[in-house]
Motif scaffolding. Structure first.
Motif, PDB file in Angstrom:
ATOM      1  N   ARG A 184     120.990 -56.178 -57.121  1.00  0.00           N
ATOM      2  CA  ARG A 184     119.701 -56.767 -56.763  1.00  0.00           C
ATOM      3  C   ARG A 184     119.871 -58.190 -56.235  1.00  0.00           C
ATOM      4  NH1 ARG A 184     115.166 -56.789 -61.368  1.00  0.00           N
ATOM      5  NH2 ARG A 184     116.433 -58.514 -62.199  1.00  0.00           N
ATOM      6  N   ALA A 185     120.722 -58.967 -56.874  1.00  0.00           N
ATOM      7  CA  ALA A 185     120.969 -60.339 -56.418  1.00  0.00           C
ATOM      8  C   ALA A 185     121.596 -60.359 -55.030  1.00  0.00           C
ATOM      9  CB  ALA A 185     121.873 -61.068 -57.410  1.00  0.00           C
ATOM     10  N   ALA A 186     122.520 -59.432 -54.779  1.00  0.00           N
ATOM     11  CA  ALA A 186     123.161 -59.369 -53.462  1.00  0.00           C
ATOM     12  C   ALA A 186     122.147 -59.011 -52.384  1.00  0.00           C
ATOM     13  CB  ALA A 186     124.303 -58.351 -53.489  1.00  0.00           C
ATOM     14  N   MET A 187     121.232 -58.104 -52.704  1.00  0.00           N
ATOM     15  CA  MET A 187     120.223 -57.702 -51.728  1.00  0.00           C
ATOM     16  C   MET A 187     119.239 -58.841 -51.441  1.00  0.00           C
ATOM     17  SD  MET A 187     121.114 -54.730 -50.806  1.00  0.00           S
ATOM     18  CE  MET A 187     122.774 -54.348 -51.365  1.00  0.00           C
ATOM     19  N   TYR A 188     118.796 -59.519 -52.482  1.00  0.00           N
ATOM     20  CA  TYR A 188     117.895 -60.654 -52.261  1.00  0.00           C
ATOM     21  C   TYR A 188     118.608 -61.801 -51.537  1.00  0.00           C
ATOM     22  CZ  TYR A 188     113.803 -58.918 -54.744  1.00  0.00           C
ATOM     23  OH  TYR A 188     112.691 -58.200 -55.099  1.00  0.00           O
ATOM     24  N   SER A 189     119.911 -61.900 -51.711  1.00  0.00           N
ATOM     25  CA  SER A 189     120.670 -62.922 -50.979  1.00  0.00           C
ATOM     26  C   SER A 189     120.579 -62.680 -49.479  1.00  0.00           C
ATOM     27  CB  SER A 189     122.137 -62.918 -51.424  1.00  0.00           C
ATOM     28  OG  SER A 189     122.271 -63.310 -52.771  1.00  0.00           O
ATOM     29  N   PHE A 190     120.695 -61.413 -49.072  1.00  0.00           N
ATOM     30  CA  PHE A 190     120.561 -61.085 -47.658  1.00  0.00           C
ATOM     31  C   PHE A 190     119.151 -61.409 -47.153  1.00  0.00           C
ATOM     32  CE2 PHE A 190     119.282 -58.145 -44.302  1.00  0.00           C
ATOM     33  CZ  PHE A 190     120.243 -58.398 -43.339  1.00  0.00           C
ATOM     34  N   LEU A 191     118.152 -61.008 -47.914  1.00  0.00           N
ATOM     35  CA  LEU A 191     116.772 -61.263 -47.495  1.00  0.00           C
ATOM     36  C   LEU A 191     116.492 -62.759 -47.398  1.00  0.00           C
ATOM     37  CD1 LEU A 191     114.963 -58.567 -49.669  1.00  0.00           C
ATOM     38  CD2 LEU A 191     115.129 -58.557 -47.175  1.00  0.00           C
TER      39      LEU A 191
END
Length: 560
Positions: free
Chosen positions: A129-136
């Protein structure tokens, strides 16, 4: 709460040497699923599908030329309908929704699994989840934060989160992952996300967002684990045969047999080898490689414009095919008078289709990619299966060095980090004297060196885009033409016959490492292939997808 469907992958494991199944084969209801370890692992496996891990591409940057074609980014036409804008948003939110679903259902197994095991599974989901929000956050900036599944009605009430607050949420998830994930796995275990992976990706997003103190701390912690090493051979690291390198902190496996591979490789291969040589390195990239004395080409007495690959940083030849050298069993030469070339294994002369005098659509600037390319590309119908490296140890070393430079905390550890990466390119230890060791401690000079080092090290790995975005140099390096070779007759008369092949001199290199070819163009020695454009008023962040603005009432990013 509406019933949800969780799509599962049975056997996609990070770093796994076991048989992989890379396609979803079953479904489970959220009302009963995630009630034991096997079901939790199956749900977590679904978070590692390659399609969910979005990577930037190099054709959005000044490292790239695709004949006279441009992208929505390099043509400044990016908008809320651009395909990669929409798919990037959708795929990351799919991964976030699945991670949230796993986290919500995890308590069903609390009675049969120890708390430490439950926390390990939670850590994996929060890492993703943290990796995905990092992209966003790094690309769209003003996004919606969801840490639980919502009904349609509830979702309509959620607004966009302040970017600083979102960064704190990302740090919280990574910190939980760092606390509860394993540091490493034994040879008998299936290898999954680790503490080091969470540290590395936390360091990356902190660097991207200009939080240099956090970037330094996270990168330092990853280095201090002592678990990662630079691959001994830079060139070999990117080949399909190199699996699970100790340099790869976090990767996704690929398999041609199991249907997960890189395609469209024919565009990267010379025409003599059956490729199209359409997607090629730019001259901007080529002339950014230092010489072996550690100086840019316009400062080094070692640079030879008649043999521009001579005396260059080894990563130059490792990334771009040198002229008049064997490559995939054929001597590669784009020289306009070289109508024939040679097949090395037989000594046979063949028609030189890598010369534009012979083949009109040979490389427009004479350059073709070498990085990661070997004979496997020719044997597998232009599909290849190198590890999909999300982050590697060289990146962590340079993140650490850059953060320290920007904090003006320059000490020996900064020089050691840069020199460790540079020395590996020369196949020596950083203590050796047989490479151009970095010794300066001046902040401005080190900043320039660090940025050039990243460009030389990470070409064709999808990192250049976010570098030019966060350094705020995209408006400079993308608002300039992509240059290439003159048409064959002019090339012979104006360049070859006047003794100016490949170029008459080194191009001037500015403080951001960007070459200036305008002088050669004004002399009629090179050709303008395409005019790149970048709108600094808006393009430093992406637009919110138009469908989200229209249907969800989200605020569009400025100037879109």
């Amino acid at each position: 709460m509406k019933s949800k469907i969780i799509y599962l992958v049975l056997s996609l494991f990070l770093f796994s040497c076991q048989k992989l199944d890379l396609n979803p084969l079953s479904q489970g209801s959220s009302e009963t699923w995630n009630s034991d370890a096997d079901e939790l692992i199956m749900s977590l496996n679904d978070l590692y599908r390659e399609a969910l891990w979005i990577k930037d591409v190099d054709d959005w940057t000044d490292d790239w030329i695709y004949r006279d074609g441009l992208t929505d980014i390099t043509n400044a036409t990016i908008n809320g309908q651009s395909a990669f804008v929409t798919s990037g948003w959708q795929n990351t939110y799919k991964a976030i929704a699945r991670a949230n679903t796993v986290l919500e259902g995890m308590d069903r197994a609390a009675d049969i699994l120890p708390e430490s095991q439950i926390n390990g599974y939670k850590a994996e989901a929060r890492f993703v989840r943290a990796a995905m929000y990092s992209f966003l956050l790094s690309h769209y900036r003003n996004v919606v934060y969801l840490d639980k599944t919502l009904s349609i009605e509830e979702a309509k009430t959620i607004g966009q989160m302040n970017p600083d607050e979102l960064l704190k949420k990302i740090y919280e998830d990574f910190d939980f992952a760092i606390t509860h994930l394993k540091s490493s796995y034994s040879s008998s275990e299936v290898k999954r996300a680790t503490k080091g992976a969470a540290m590395a990706l936390k360091a990356r997003i902190a660097l991207y967002m200009g939080d240099f103190a956090t970037a330094k701390e996270a990168a330092s912690a990853c280095i201090a684990l002592g678990l990662y090493n630079l691959h001994s051979d830079y060139s070999a690291l990117f080949l399909s045969k190199t699996k699970q390198s100790p340099e790869s902190i976090f990767l996704l496996p690929r398999s041609i047999t199991l249907g997960v591979a890189l395609g469209d490789r024919q565009n990267y291969i010379p025409r003599n080898n059956g490729g199209w040589a359409a997607k090629d390195p730019s001259w901007d990239l080529f002339f950014s490689y230092y010489c072996t004395d550690g100086l840019p080409v316009d400062e080094s007495p070692l640079f030879n414009p008649k043999n521009p690959f001579e005396n260059r940083d080894p990563r130059c030849e490792a990334t771009i095919v040198p002229f008049d050298q064997p490559f995939l069993d054929i001597i590669y030469t784009p020289h306009p008078l070289a109508l024939k070339t040679k097949r090395v294994s037989t000594g046979q002369e063949i028609t030189n289709n890598d010369n534009r005098a012979v083949a009109q659509y040979a490389s427009f600037n004479g350059l073709v990619w070498r990085k990661g390319v070997d004979s496997d590309w020719l044997l597998n119908s232009w599909r290849i299966e190198p590890d999909n490296i999300i982050i590697r140890y060289a990146d962590v070393l340079l993140i650490y060095a850059e953060a320290k430079i920007e904090l003006n905390e320059i000490d020996q550890s900064v020089l050691d980090a840069i020199n460790q990466v540079r020395a590996r390119a020369y196949k020596v230890d950083k203590s050796s004297t047989n490479y151009p060791k970095v010794t300066t401690t001046a902040q401005a000079e080190l900043r320039k060196i660090l940025r050039s080092e990243r460009r030389m090290e990470f070409a064709l790995e999808g990192l250049r885009y976010m570098d030019i975005i966060r350094w705020k140099i995209a408006e400079k390096v993308l608002n300039k033409p992509n240059f290439g070779l003159l048409d064959p007759a002019d090339l012979v008369s104006k360049v070859v016959n006047t003794g100016k092949w490949f170029l008459p001199t080194a191009p001037p290199i500015d403080e951001d490492g960007s070459p200036d070819f305008s002088g050669f163009y004004s002399q009629g020695l090179i050709k303008q292939i395409a005019i790149r454009k970048f709108d600094a008023k808006k393009q430093y962040i992406w637009p919110i997808p138009s469908t989200e603005v229209l249907t969800s009432g989200l605020n569009q990013n400025p100037n879109y």
